[in-house]
Design an enzyme around this catalytic site. Structure first.
Site, PDB file in Angstrom:
ATOM      1  N   TRP A 168     102.260  12.651  71.662  1.00 24.26           N
ATOM      2  CA  TRP A 168     100.838  12.835  72.194  1.00 24.26           C
ATOM      3  C   TRP A 168      99.935  12.792  70.883  1.00 24.26           C
ATOM      4  O   TRP A 168      99.030  13.767  70.822  1.00 24.26           O
ATOM      5  CB  TRP A 168     100.464  14.272  72.681  1.00 24.26           C
TER       6      TRP A 168
ATOM      7  N   ASN B  19     100.074   2.693  73.255  1.00 19.49           N
ATOM      8  CA  ASN B  19      99.624   2.438  74.585  1.00 19.49           C
ATOM      9  C   ASN B  19      98.653   3.598  74.977  1.00 19.49           C
ATOM     10  O   ASN B  19      97.591   3.234  75.611  1.00 19.49           O
ATOM     11  CB  ASN B  19     100.749   2.707  75.794  1.00 19.49           C
ATOM     12  N   HIS B  20      98.820   4.829  74.177  1.00 25.82           N
ATOM     13  CA  HIS B  20      97.795   6.059  74.531  1.00 25.82           C
ATOM     14  C   HIS B  20      97.876   6.729  73.346  1.00 25.82           C
ATOM     15  O   HIS B  20      98.541   6.943  72.466  1.00 25.82           O
ATOM     16  CB  HIS B  20      98.498   6.578  75.774  1.00 25.82           C
TER      17      HIS B  20
ATOM     18  N   GLU C  14      99.331  -1.713  83.390  1.00 30.22           N
ATOM     19  CA  GLU C  14      98.995  -1.744  82.041  1.00 30.22           C
ATOM     20  C   GLU C  14      97.599  -1.037  81.972  1.00 30.22           C
ATOM     21  O   GLU C  14      97.323  -0.627  80.856  1.00 30.22           O
ATOM     22  CB  GLU C  14      98.865  -3.449  81.927  1.00 30.22           C
TER      23      GLU C  14
ATOM     24  N   ASP D  98      94.319   5.896  77.838  1.00 33.55           N
ATOM     25  CA  ASP D  98      95.049   4.615  77.590  1.00 33.55           C
ATOM     26  C   ASP D  98      93.967   3.750  77.118  1.00 33.55           C
ATOM     27  O   ASP D  98      93.118   3.142  77.468  1.00 33.55           O
ATOM     28  CB  ASP D  98      95.352   4.184  79.436  1.00 33.55           C
TER      29      ASP D  98
ATOM     30  N   ARG E 299     110.522   1.400  66.682  1.00 33.16           N
ATOM     31  CA  ARG E 299     110.969   1.304  68.225  1.00 33.16           C
ATOM     32  C   ARG E 299     109.555   1.687  68.954  1.00 33.16           C
ATOM     33  O   ARG E 299     108.789   2.594  68.445  1.00 33.16           O
ATOM     34  CB  ARG E 299     111.765   2.802  68.190  1.00 33.16           C
TER      35      ARG E 299
ATOM     36  N   ASP F 266     107.201   2.201  71.925  1.00 35.91           N
ATOM     37  CA  ASP F 266     107.020   3.100  73.105  1.00 35.91           C
ATOM     38  C   ASP F 266     106.321   2.294  74.128  1.00 35.91           C
ATOM     39  O   ASP F 266     105.475   1.501  73.970  1.00 35.91           O
ATOM     40  CB  ASP F 266     106.400   4.474  72.644  1.00 35.91           C
TER      41      ASP F 266
ATOM     42  N   LYS G  29     106.059  -1.768  78.565  1.00 32.26           N
ATOM     43  CA  LYS G  29     105.625  -2.435  79.824  1.00 32.26           C
ATOM     44  C   LYS G  29     104.336  -1.883  80.359  1.00 32.26           C
ATOM     45  O   LYS G  29     103.600  -2.618  81.276  1.00 32.26           O
ATOM     46  CB  LYS G  29     106.709  -2.108  80.952  1.00 32.26           C
TER      47      LYS G  29
ATOM     48  N   GLU H  20     110.605  -0.429  74.160  1.00 30.84           N
ATOM     49  CA  GLU H  20     111.197   0.488  75.300  1.00 30.84           C
ATOM     50  C   GLU H  20     110.399  -0.159  76.492  1.00 30.84           C
ATOM     51  O   GLU H  20     109.403   0.177  77.002  1.00 30.84           O
ATOM     52  CB  GLU H  20     110.715   1.875  75.272  1.00 30.84           C
TER      53      GLU H  20
ATOM     54  N   ARG I 260     116.903  17.984  74.804  1.00 28.12           N
ATOM     55  CA  ARG I 260     116.214  17.908  73.673  1.00 28.12           C
ATOM     56  C   ARG I 260     116.794  19.007  72.692  1.00 28.12           C
ATOM     57  O   ARG I 260     116.168  19.568  71.946  1.00 28.12           O
ATOM     58  CB  ARG I 260     114.941  17.707  73.635  1.00 28.12           C
TER      59      ARG I 260
END
Ligand code: ABC
Ligand code: CA
Length: 483
Positions: free
Chosen positions: A83, A121-122, A162, A175, A204, A206, A209, A230, A344
């Site tokens: 986040w 992405n966000h 997207e 987004d 890596r 995140d 897609k 991912e 976790r």
């Protein structure tokens, strides 16, 4: 580091907050349901690099490193790192910039690589979607850098996937407008700097897609190092289509095939056989996909079945399938948390025992794989070849002559009384070993010789996987079956 350099690596995934604390405590409480920081740090990881390297890993993947939502949300703190709010500051719960540099240096001194998790992405926001204060974010500090709010209603509609927002109404994930040229340029500038500041070897990526493909092409160009994306999908054609923009993707399709086969004794070898036969034609390069059977988003294997024999088959397949293996911290201790957040668990509560059955299995197979790669670089690109299968058992060859690994996997389980010990004969020709070759089953350290007719008699028992390697090849590394 390049795709080429990563091909022979083996990756250990840690959630930075959950792997090791600076005080190296093995008792500090970490209640997974509370959503609190548990105290893992970069200094803690540095102190536990022996534990990781001696298990045979040559790279680690750590959590996103940037500054996140600072306050507690309804889902707890942003201890996982997904986040983010300020790309130009670090999450100081994990340590300082100097600590991260020290981790990078410590890895490189051991010949190991650093892979960092990256979110593009966000961002993260604590509150409703219409209450977002964009000035809290950096560098994307204005509403103009974002898509207008909408929730993804139809996951089969790629336009929505997207352009709409992930998260929910409690913690929405604003987004980014990744189609915008300014956003792309700003991300390019940021990632170049980040890689150089901390000497990062791989990424890596995140939520691949959820971002448009041209963005990834430009981001991969800017980063100019290995990146595995991912793409959470069981569809191999879809997942591998991103190899056009990115070097590598996480092999979610293989994950589903392995789990379908092994998470109970009632599965069959069909999905795995299908995967072995089709992936090589669906993907640009299967040798750089990353293989895993657990991560921080998925139910732990042991939450699905407690059978240790099935767990051994799953781990062995992870390490011996085409591509670059990833083992998620805690898998070597048969951790059994179900979905997020129960999966976790703090690794330190295992006491970091290097005697655990799955720890030693991982170590042996990492060593054997490394040995095969050292003997013959084409081991990596030799597509896993099914040489035997029935409903519950499947055997593979991977690697050309004298560097090959012959592996046998079964889902009969450790206690199935219908399966007394039995012998599987792998016919002459398929193993690639000539009569008289000495081979060793590396998980039990049993030596045997290929018979005069060229066949290999595999003794199956207790549902355990079997892994054969040439005795001469194994001997070169004393750590494999004590030479
Ligand atoms: C928080 C709370 C949770 C709570 C949740 C609503 O909010 O902690 O308790 O339940 C981070 C945190 C999470 C957090 C989320 C959201 O942010 O780690 O704890 O959850 O705030 C990545 C990361 C992941 C991270 C994010 C977000 C993304 O690895 O840790 O989460 O930065 C989707 C995404 C994927 C994401 C994953 C968790 O969710 O694609 O990027 N992982 C379908 C969809 C997938 C979807 C999946 C699971 O469901 O297509 O896109 O993944 O929701 C196959 C099909 C697939 C299908 C699967 C289930 O079946 O082919 O399409 O996947 O056969
Ligand atoms: Ca998006």
């Amino acid at each position: 580091a390049t795709l080429e350099q990563w091909r022979s690596r083996s990756i250990y995934q840690v959630l930075t907050d959950r792997f090791a604390r600076s005080d190296i405590s093995t008792t500090a409480k970490c209640n997974v349901t509370e959503g609190n920081y548990c105290g893992g740090t970069y200094q803690g990881i540095i102190k536990k690099l022996n534990y990781i390297q001696e298990m045979g890993f040559s790279a680690i993947w750590i959590s996103p490193i940037t500054l996140n939502i600072p306050e507690k949300t309804k889902f707890g703190y942003a201890w996982h790192g997904y986040w983010q709010q300020d790309l130009y500051k670090l999450n100081d719960h994990y340590g300082s910039a100097e600590d991260l540099k020290m981790l990078s240096r410590a890895l490189h001194a051991r010949g190991m690589y650093l892979m960092v998790d990256i979110v593009t992405n966000h961002n993260g926001w604590n509150g409703s979607a219409d209450s977002v204060d964009y000035t809290r974010f950096r560098p994307f500090n204005d509403r103009k850098y974002y898509h207008d709010y909408c929730a993804i209603a139809d996951y089969t509609d790629q336009v929505q996937v997207e352009n709409c927002w992930l998260g929910d109404t409690t913690v929405p994930l604003p987004d980014l407008n990744t189609e915008d040229q300014n956003v792309r340029t700003m991300y390019g500038t940021w990632i170049k700097q980040l890689i150089s500041n901390y000497s990062i070897d791989g990424l890596r990526l995140d939520t691949v897609k959820y971002v448009d493909r041209p963005f990834w092409a430009s981001f991969q160009r800017a980063a100019n190092i290995f990146a595995t994306g991912e793409v959470l999908s069981s569809n191999i054609t879809f997942a591998c289509s991103y190899q056009a923009e990115l070097g590598s993707v996480l092999n979610y399709p293989a994950y589903y095939a392995i789990i379908d086969f092994l998470n109970s004794t009632s599965g069959t070898t069909a999905p795995l056989l299908h995967a072995a036969q089709t992936f090589k034609t669906s993907c640009k390069d299967t040798s750089v996909l990353t293989t895993f059977t657990e991560n921080h988003d998925l139910p732990r294997f042991a939450s699905q079945t407690k059978d240790m024999a099935l767990a051994k088959n799953a781990l062995a397949l992870t390490l011996l399938w085409d591509g670059i293996p990833i083992v998620y911290a805690g898998q070597e201790h048969h951790y059994s948390g179900y979905a997020d957040p129960a999966n976790r668990e703090a690794t330190w509560l295992s006491g970091y025992s290097n005697k655990a059955e799955l720890y030693t299995l991982t170590r042996t197979l990492n060593l054997v794989r490394s040995r095969a790669l050292a003997l013959s670089p084409s081991y990596a690109t030799y597509n896993i070849w099914p040489i035997y299968n029935d409903t519950h058992t499947i055997a593979f060859r991977k690697g050309s002559s004298n560097a090959q690994i012959i592996s046998v996997f079964t889902n009969v389980g450790s206690t199935n009384t219908n399966y007394a010990p039995w012998t599987l004969t792998l016919a002459s020709g398929v193993t690639g070993w000539i009569p008289g070759t000495d081979v060793v089953e590396v998980l039990s350290c049993t030596k045997l010789t290929i018979s005069p007719d060229g066949s290999l008699a595999v003794k199956m028992q207790k549902g355990l996987p079997k892994v054969y390697f040439s005795a001469a090849a194994a001997k070169a590394d004393r750590r494999i079956c004590n030479g």
